[in-house]
Design a protein around this motif. Sequence first.
Motif, PDB file in Angstrom:
ATOM      1  N   THR A 162     -15.855  15.043 -18.377  1.00 26.43           N
ATOM      2  CA  THR A 162     -15.768  13.633 -18.750  1.00 26.43           C
ATOM      3  C   THR A 162     -14.458  13.283 -19.438  1.00 26.43           C
ATOM      4  OG1 THR A 162     -16.874  14.065 -20.877  1.00 26.43           O
ATOM      5  CG2 THR A 162     -18.267  13.435 -19.021  1.00 26.43           C
ATOM      6  N   ILE A 163     -13.480  14.190 -19.370  1.00 25.51           N
ATOM      7  CA  ILE A 163     -12.198  13.909 -20.020  1.00 25.51           C
ATOM      8  C   ILE A 163     -11.537  12.682 -19.410  1.00 25.51           C
ATOM      9  CG2 ILE A 163      -9.823  14.752 -20.230  1.00 25.51           C
ATOM     10  CD1 ILE A 163     -10.961  17.494 -20.861  1.00 25.51           C
ATOM     11  N   LYS A 164     -11.595  12.545 -18.098  1.00 22.95           N
ATOM     12  CA  LYS A 164     -11.081  11.324 -17.500  1.00 22.95           C
ATOM     13  C   LYS A 164     -12.123  10.782 -16.523  1.00 22.95           C
ATOM     14  CE  LYS A 164      -8.232  13.773 -14.057  1.00 22.95           C
ATOM     15  NZ  LYS A 164      -6.856  13.917 -13.550  1.00 22.95           N
ATOM     16  N   VAL A 165     -12.315   9.494 -16.561  1.00 24.06           N
ATOM     17  CA  VAL A 165     -13.340   8.839 -15.762  1.00 24.06           C
ATOM     18  C   VAL A 165     -12.667   7.948 -14.734  1.00 24.06           C
ATOM     19  CG1 VAL A 165     -15.318   7.280 -15.809  1.00 24.06           C
ATOM     20  CG2 VAL A 165     -14.942   8.877 -17.708  1.00 24.06           C
ATOM     21  N   GLU A 166     -13.051   8.101 -13.495  1.00 25.76           N
ATOM     22  CA  GLU A 166     -12.507   7.266 -12.431  1.00 25.76           C
ATOM     23  C   GLU A 166     -12.931   5.823 -12.667  1.00 25.76           C
ATOM     24  OE1 GLU A 166     -10.120   7.184  -9.416  1.00 25.76           O
ATOM     25  OE2 GLU A 166     -11.231   9.017  -9.159  1.00 25.76           O
ATOM     26  N   ARG A 167     -11.977   4.914 -12.676  1.00 27.12           N
ATOM     27  CA  ARG A 167     -12.290   3.504 -12.875  1.00 27.12           C
ATOM     28  C   ARG A 167     -12.006   2.671 -11.629  1.00 27.12           C
ATOM     29  NH1 ARG A 167     -15.958   2.719 -16.824  1.00 27.12           N
ATOM     30  NH2 ARG A 167     -15.286   3.654 -18.784  1.00 27.12           N
ATOM     31  N   SER A 168     -11.220   3.189 -10.716  1.00 24.85           N
ATOM     32  CA  SER A 168     -10.938   2.472  -9.469  1.00 24.85           C
ATOM     33  C   SER A 168     -10.587   3.469  -8.382  1.00 24.85           C
ATOM     34  CB  SER A 168      -9.773   1.488  -9.640  1.00 24.85           C
ATOM     35  OG  SER A 168     -10.082   0.478 -10.553  1.00 24.85           O
ATOM     36  N   LEU A 169     -10.890   3.112  -7.161  1.00 21.74           N
ATOM     37  CA  LEU A 169     -10.473   3.890  -6.004  1.00 21.74           C
ATOM     38  C   LEU A 169      -9.902   2.926  -4.978  1.00 21.74           C
ATOM     39  CD1 LEU A 169     -10.349   6.461  -4.225  1.00 21.74           C
ATOM     40  CD2 LEU A 169     -12.665   5.898  -3.464  1.00 21.74           C
ATOM     41  N   TYR A 170      -8.646   3.158  -4.596  1.00 23.02           N
ATOM     42  CA  TYR A 170      -7.994   2.374  -3.555  1.00 23.02           C
ATOM     43  C   TYR A 170      -7.897   3.215  -2.292  1.00 23.02           C
ATOM     44  CZ  TYR A 170      -6.182  -0.855  -7.155  1.00 23.02           C
ATOM     45  OH  TYR A 170      -6.049  -1.756  -8.168  1.00 23.02           O
ATOM     46  N   ILE A 171      -8.234   2.609  -1.159  1.00 25.58           N
ATOM     47  CA  ILE A 171      -7.991   3.223   0.149  1.00 25.58           C
ATOM     48  C   ILE A 171      -7.181   2.212   0.939  1.00 25.58           C
ATOM     49  CG2 ILE A 171      -9.008   4.230   2.223  1.00 25.58           C
ATOM     50  CD1 ILE A 171     -11.569   4.673   0.605  1.00 25.58           C
ATOM     51  N   ASN A 172      -5.947   2.579   1.240  1.00 27.88           N
ATOM     52  CA  ASN A 172      -5.018   1.623   1.817  1.00 27.88           C
ATOM     53  C   ASN A 172      -4.547   2.076   3.181  1.00 27.88           C
ATOM     54  OD1 ASN A 172      -3.048  -0.322   2.260  1.00 27.88           O
ATOM     55  ND2 ASN A 172      -2.432  -0.356   0.124  1.00 27.88           N
ATOM     56  N   SER A 173      -4.435   1.125   4.109  1.00 22.79           N
ATOM     57  CA  SER A 173      -3.930   1.458   5.433  1.00 22.79           C
ATOM     58  C   SER A 173      -2.437   1.765   5.384  1.00 22.79           C
ATOM     59  CB  SER A 173      -4.194   0.303   6.409  1.00 22.79           C
ATOM     60  OG  SER A 173      -3.629  -0.902   5.937  1.00 22.79           O
ATOM     61  N   LYS A 174      -1.752   1.309   4.315  1.00 18.26           N
ATOM     62  CA  LYS A 174      -0.334   1.611   4.110  1.00 18.26           C
ATOM     63  C   LYS A 174      -0.146   2.019   2.665  1.00 18.26           C
ATOM     64  CE  LYS A 174       1.424  -1.543   7.633  1.00 18.26           C
ATOM     65  NZ  LYS A 174       2.336  -2.682   7.912  1.00 18.26           N
ATOM     66  N   MET A 175       0.353   3.234   2.447  1.00 14.71           N
ATOM     67  CA  MET A 175       0.391   3.780   1.095  1.00 14.71           C
ATOM     68  C   MET A 175       1.619   3.375   0.287  1.00 14.71           C
ATOM     69  SD  MET A 175      -2.385   5.188   0.534  1.00 14.71           S
ATOM     70  CE  MET A 175      -1.967   5.901  -1.041  1.00 14.71           C
ATOM     71  N   ASN A 176       2.497   2.542   0.847  1.00 16.04           N
ATOM     72  CA  ASN A 176       3.692   2.190   0.085  1.00 16.04           C
ATOM     73  C   ASN A 176       3.383   1.257  -1.077  1.00 16.04           C
ATOM     74  OD1 ASN A 176       3.013   0.180   1.946  1.00 16.04           O
ATOM     75  ND2 ASN A 176       5.096  -0.603   2.047  1.00 16.04           N
ATOM     76  N   ASP A 177       2.280   0.528  -0.992  1.00 22.49           N
ATOM     77  CA  ASP A 177       1.910  -0.368  -2.079  1.00 22.49           C
ATOM     78  C   ASP A 177       0.397  -0.476  -2.092  1.00 22.49           C
ATOM     79  OD1 ASP A 177       1.480  -2.307  -3.938  1.00 22.49           O
ATOM     80  OD2 ASP A 177       2.717  -3.842  -3.008  1.00 22.49           O
ATOM     81  N   TYR A 178      -0.268   0.353  -2.917  1.00 23.32           N
ATOM     82  CA  TYR A 178      -1.715   0.465  -2.825  1.00 23.32           C
ATOM     83  C   TYR A 178      -2.457  -0.724  -3.406  1.00 23.32           C
ATOM     84  CZ  TYR A 178      -1.641   1.914  -7.759  1.00 23.32           C
ATOM     85  OH  TYR A 178      -1.472   1.959  -9.116  1.00 23.32           O
ATOM     86  N   LYS A 179      -1.802  -1.559  -4.186  1.00 25.75           N
ATOM     87  CA  LYS A 179      -2.506  -2.681  -4.797  1.00 25.75           C
ATOM     88  C   LYS A 179      -2.595  -3.887  -3.857  1.00 25.75           C
ATOM     89  CE  LYS A 179      -1.907  -1.666  -9.680  1.00 25.75           C
ATOM     90  NZ  LYS A 179      -1.443  -2.173 -10.987  1.00 25.75           N
ATOM     91  N   LYS A 180      -1.492  -4.207  -3.186  1.00 29.50           N
ATOM     92  CA  LYS A 180      -1.485  -5.375  -2.327  1.00 29.50           C
ATOM     93  C   LYS A 180      -0.780  -5.059  -1.020  1.00 29.50           C
ATOM     94  CE  LYS A 180      -1.768  -8.965  -5.881  1.00 29.50           C
ATOM     95  NZ  LYS A 180      -1.141 -10.190  -6.445  1.00 29.50           N
ATOM     96  N   ASP A 181      -1.573  -4.796  -0.001  1.00 28.43           N
ATOM     97  CA  ASP A 181      -1.027  -4.594   1.335  1.00 28.43           C
ATOM     98  C   ASP A 181      -1.184  -5.916   2.072  1.00 28.43           C
ATOM     99  OD1 ASP A 181      -0.323  -3.908   3.851  1.00 28.43           O
ATOM    100  OD2 ASP A 181      -1.767  -2.282   4.076  1.00 28.43           O
ATOM    101  N   ILE A 182      -0.103  -6.679   2.213  1.00 29.86           N
ATOM    102  CA  ILE A 182      -0.217  -8.038   2.724  1.00 29.86           C
ATOM    103  C   ILE A 182      -0.348  -8.102   4.238  1.00 29.86           C
ATOM    104  CG2 ILE A 182       1.057  -8.998   0.774  1.00 29.86           C
ATOM    105  CD1 ILE A 182       3.464  -9.306   2.678  1.00 29.86           C
ATOM    106  N   THR A 183      -0.221  -6.968   4.925  1.00 27.33           N
ATOM    107  CA  THR A 183      -0.351  -6.990   6.380  1.00 27.33           C
ATOM    108  C   THR A 183      -1.568  -6.206   6.864  1.00 27.33           C
ATOM    109  OG1 THR A 183       1.111  -5.069   6.633  1.00 27.33           O
ATOM    110  CG2 THR A 183       2.120  -7.249   6.711  1.00 27.33           C
ATOM    111  N   GLY A 184      -1.889  -5.102   6.224  1.00 28.91           N
ATOM    112  CA  GLY A 184      -2.991  -4.260   6.674  1.00 28.91           C
ATOM    113  C   GLY A 184      -4.276  -4.508   5.916  1.00 28.91           C
TER     114      GLY A 184
END
Length: 365
Positions: A162-184
């Motif tokens: 429990t030292i670190k807890v996952e708070r988010s998981l991103y799965i992106n069709s393009k890994m150059n910008d995992y927060k906002k992929d404006i095309t994929g």
Amino acid sequence: MLVDKTRLNKIGIDRIVINNFKILNFDKLEKKQVTSKLECVQKLEKKTDLYNLTYSVATHEKEELYITSNLEINPNRIRDGNNIYNSTVNELKEALNKIIDLLLRDGIEIDLSEAKVKTIEINTTFRTNFVDLTEVLLLIGRANYKNSIGIYSFNDSNTHSTIKVERSLYINSKMNDYKKDITGKTIKFYDKTFELKSNHNIFLDDNLTRVEVLAGRDFYRNQVIKYNLTNSLADLKDDVLKDIFINSLENEVLTKPSKYLKVIKSNLIYEFFNFKRNEKIKRTERERLKKLSKEVPENYKETRGVLSYLDEKSWIFDYSFLQELVLKEVDSKHKSIYYKQIEKKYLNINNKYVYEKLLKSIFLR
């Protein structure tokens, strides 16, 4: 803050960015101007808590070259002041009408009749403690490891697990910008209760988890074509958005993890027999050393507990996987011994149930 549970477990619109609209009185408004040898760009920017508007017109020698327009809103934030819930298409249109009125009060006449969807976030939110999904999200992340990024929250625990807890998981069709992929396409799982508390100082009376799909420009356009629709704002339909959401998750959340579960089971079997082989070698070496009246080194001493070994060296994921292993690979004489150990120590590892519950929350509607 009390959560309206009747507004959960629905697929709807979160954030949307539209373009291809007109500001009818743009020439009369105050704006920025940037001039170069190739073009003159006049730009209007207006950002509030409810919307983010940018609009620019590029000209060359008074001839119009192109218009760039973007209007970003979260319809539920306009309705309720937060984005705990999502919105239907009708609720989106009501929010846009409010924005039109607000802009008009500021002297901006906007025409959305030809507007198109640039990007859209579709989500569902349900009552689940995000921490309970930790291993299930680890499964989904590993099954999509080439396109997955986890966001962690650290705490002061001294317990390794429990030292670190996952708070988010991103799965992106393009890994150059995992927060906002404006095309994929970007899939996101996150702790909505934690996000509201940490980012907006909103404290909920319940634990909420959100699953979200950001449909980028090209991805969304390609999806609606399948329904003989365009990416026009007028073509938005609730049932189509629901289908896009579910279909967007099927490969990453259902197909790939289901295949990876088979890998986990195979690894358990491999490590089971690896343990047995090693113990047999160690036993043979102990007998040889004893015959020579030599001391047995620590690394040749017997290690008890193959299940404990599997827990340490492999990934059990679910107690039923151990039961399947025993059923297939252990002789009838020792089966009952293993079953009792599983019931005593490993029934709490029930991620298969958690995973199936997550799938029902997403796909069975």
